[in-house]
Structure formats: structure tokens, C-alpha cells
Design an enzyme around this catalytic site. Sequence first.
Site, PDB file in Angstrom:
ATOM      1  N   ALA A  33      72.980 117.258  15.818  1.00 41.60           N
ATOM      2  CA  ALA A  33      72.660 117.216  17.378  1.00 41.60           C
ATOM      3  C   ALA A  33      72.035 118.506  17.962  1.00 41.60           C
ATOM      4  O   ALA A  33      71.779 119.314  17.254  1.00 41.60           O
ATOM      5  CB  ALA A  33      73.969 116.878  18.102  1.00 41.60           C
ATOM      6  N   ASN A  34      71.781 118.594  19.297  1.00 40.95           N
ATOM      7  CA  ASN A  34      71.537 119.761  19.961  1.00 40.95           C
ATOM      8  C   ASN A  34      72.320 119.748  21.336  1.00 40.95           C
ATOM      9  O   ASN A  34      73.078 118.731  21.426  1.00 40.95           O
ATOM     10  CB  ASN A  34      70.076 119.904  20.205  1.00 40.95           C
ATOM     11  CG  ASN A  34      69.566 118.674  21.121  1.00 40.95           C
ATOM     12  OD1 ASN A  34      69.933 118.522  22.180  1.00 40.95           O
ATOM     13  ND2 ASN A  34      68.688 117.786  20.284  1.00 40.95           N
ATOM     14  N   ARG A  35      72.133 120.848  22.077  1.00 41.51           N
ATOM     15  CA  ARG A  35      72.937 120.932  23.455  1.00 41.51           C
ATOM     16  C   ARG A  35      72.635 120.353  24.687  1.00 41.51           C
ATOM     17  O   ARG A  35      72.967 120.739  25.541  1.00 41.51           O
ATOM     18  CB  ARG A  35      73.096 122.538  23.484  1.00 41.51           C
ATOM     19  CG  ARG A  35      73.952 123.335  22.543  1.00 41.51           C
ATOM     20  CD  ARG A  35      74.146 124.732  22.785  1.00 41.51           C
ATOM     21  NE  ARG A  35      74.896 125.445  22.000  1.00 41.51           N
ATOM     22  CZ  ARG A  35      76.024 125.434  21.519  1.00 41.51           C
ATOM     23  NH1 ARG A  35      76.846 124.606  21.930  1.00 41.51           N
ATOM     24  NH2 ARG A  35      76.472 126.129  20.428  1.00 41.51           N
ATOM     25  N   SER A  36      71.547 119.630  24.496  1.00 47.57           N
ATOM     26  CA  SER A  36      71.155 118.693  25.674  1.00 47.57           C
ATOM     27  C   SER A  36      72.188 117.905  26.144  1.00 47.57           C
ATOM     28  O   SER A  36      72.723 117.015  25.565  1.00 47.57           O
ATOM     29  CB  SER A  36      69.818 117.902  25.259  1.00 47.57           C
ATOM     30  OG  SER A  36      69.469 117.147  26.341  1.00 47.57           O
ATOM     31  N   ALA A  99      65.496 116.073  24.274  1.00 46.81           N
ATOM     32  CA  ALA A  99      65.409 117.087  23.340  1.00 46.81           C
ATOM     33  C   ALA A  99      65.526 116.353  21.875  1.00 46.81           C
ATOM     34  O   ALA A  99      66.743 116.152  21.412  1.00 46.81           O
ATOM     35  CB  ALA A  99      66.640 118.021  23.359  1.00 46.81           C
TER      36      ALA A  99
END
Length: 220
Positions: A33-36, A99
Amino acid sequence: RRPIGKAGPLAGKRILITAGPTHEPIDPVRYIANRSSGRQGFAIAEAAAAMGADVQLISGPVHLPTPPGMTRIDVETAREMAAAVDATLPADIAILVAAVADWRTADAAEQKIKKTGGALPVLQLAENPDILAGLARDARRPALLVGFAAETENVIEHAQAKLARKGCDWIVANDVSGDVMGGSENAVHIVTADGVESWSNLPKDQVARKLMEKIADVIR
Ligand code: CTP
Ligand code: CA
């Protein structure tokens, strides 16, 4: 297809917006995942709907309520997001704020990966489809195609290169060297073929409103 009862500078305009991260499964209980947070994309969707647009919001996994007056399609992976964008076309305007994970695991495990006490698991990655670049080449390309770019250095240079590489009309470049992702403030540069317009440290809802006003100006 003009939705009944909608008024405003974007009435009758169909706007496709992607928002949030994507999650790429590693096994049934783990993902990349990512921090969006999805907040900038949702704020843009809300501003567009408030200006009368017919908003189709395609969202990755986020913890946000759907703003009033739009259609929301929830997806998890980049490939699901690409399919949802394809199914939502045509659109007058597309704003791809998501993102999108650049890579997925080449083969997600069907069962939970267990510790064996021996060799460590190795994640084999595969590149995800570039939704923005694909849309730029599509026969149904929206008349105005806007991408976002989160950068930590050389923000404008990277955004200009991305604009050319992806074939979109504008890149909204986000300086994420501070605490932007998940935060409520945002320094952005609107990079187009005509030049660069910079907005410093506005809350995300104001970035959204200014962006939609700029879009309404060029689209009418
Ligand atoms: N994007 C997309 N599909 C992808 C990756 C990115 O549609 N697989 C879109 C994003 O939604 C955004 C724009 O492309 O609007 C730029 O994303 P970004 O991650 O900054 O670009 P990349 O080409 O992935 O470059 P980088 O190596 O900097 O991540
Ligand atoms: Ca990327």
C-alpha cells in the site's frame, strides 16, 4: 446526460476522478500500500459536484464518507481501478488523483504465507498498468486530462517530464517532502504546456476549489 436539478458552471459535464491508494495483495491477509488518505481526491470530487458536475468517483481503499451528489465506485487494486475507469468512460474531464501502486506482486499467494524458520519469502513484483498514460492514448480520451504527481525533490522538473511522458494536459504537482500525505495542507504547482502556476500551503479543500475553478474557466 445532464443530471436533473444540477446547476453551476460545470452542469452537464461528466467528470471522472480517481482517488486514494490502491492495495496490492501479497497473500489473503497482507498487501502492498502507500500513505495516500484519499482526502485530496475526495475534496476535488466534492468541489466538482458542488459546481454542478456529474461526478464519477473511483476510489481505492480509504476511510472517507462519499461527498453528496456523486456516484462512487470502490476498488482495491490498480488493475481494478483501470477496469473501473474503462467502464466509466466516456467523460468530458478526468482528474486522476489516485496514488496507484506502481507494482503488484507477480503472483499473490492463495494461502497465508507462513514463517518456516528457514529462507525468507521473496516478493516477485510486476508493474501495474499506467491508467493515466493509457487514458491519454485512448480513443475516448477526455477533452481535459489532469494527472497528479507527488514528488519529494525537483518537483517542477519531474512534473514537466511527467506531463510529456504521460500525454496529459495538466500535472498538479504536490510537494510531499513535508507531511502532506494524510495531512490537510498541500503546496501544489499546476504544470501545463503554457507554464507553471504555484499555490502555496492551501488546505486541500481550497486546492480542490481553485483547481475546479481553473477547470471551469478553460472548459466553457
Ligand atoms: N498513475 C496512473 N497509473 C499508474 C501510476 C500513476 O494512472 N499505474 C497516475 C496517477 O494517478 C497520477 C499520475 O499518474 O495522476 C502520476 O503518478 P506518479 O506516481 O507521480 O507517476 P509515475 O509515472 O508512477 O512516476 P513515479 O516513478 O514518480 O512514481
Ligand atoms: Ca508512481
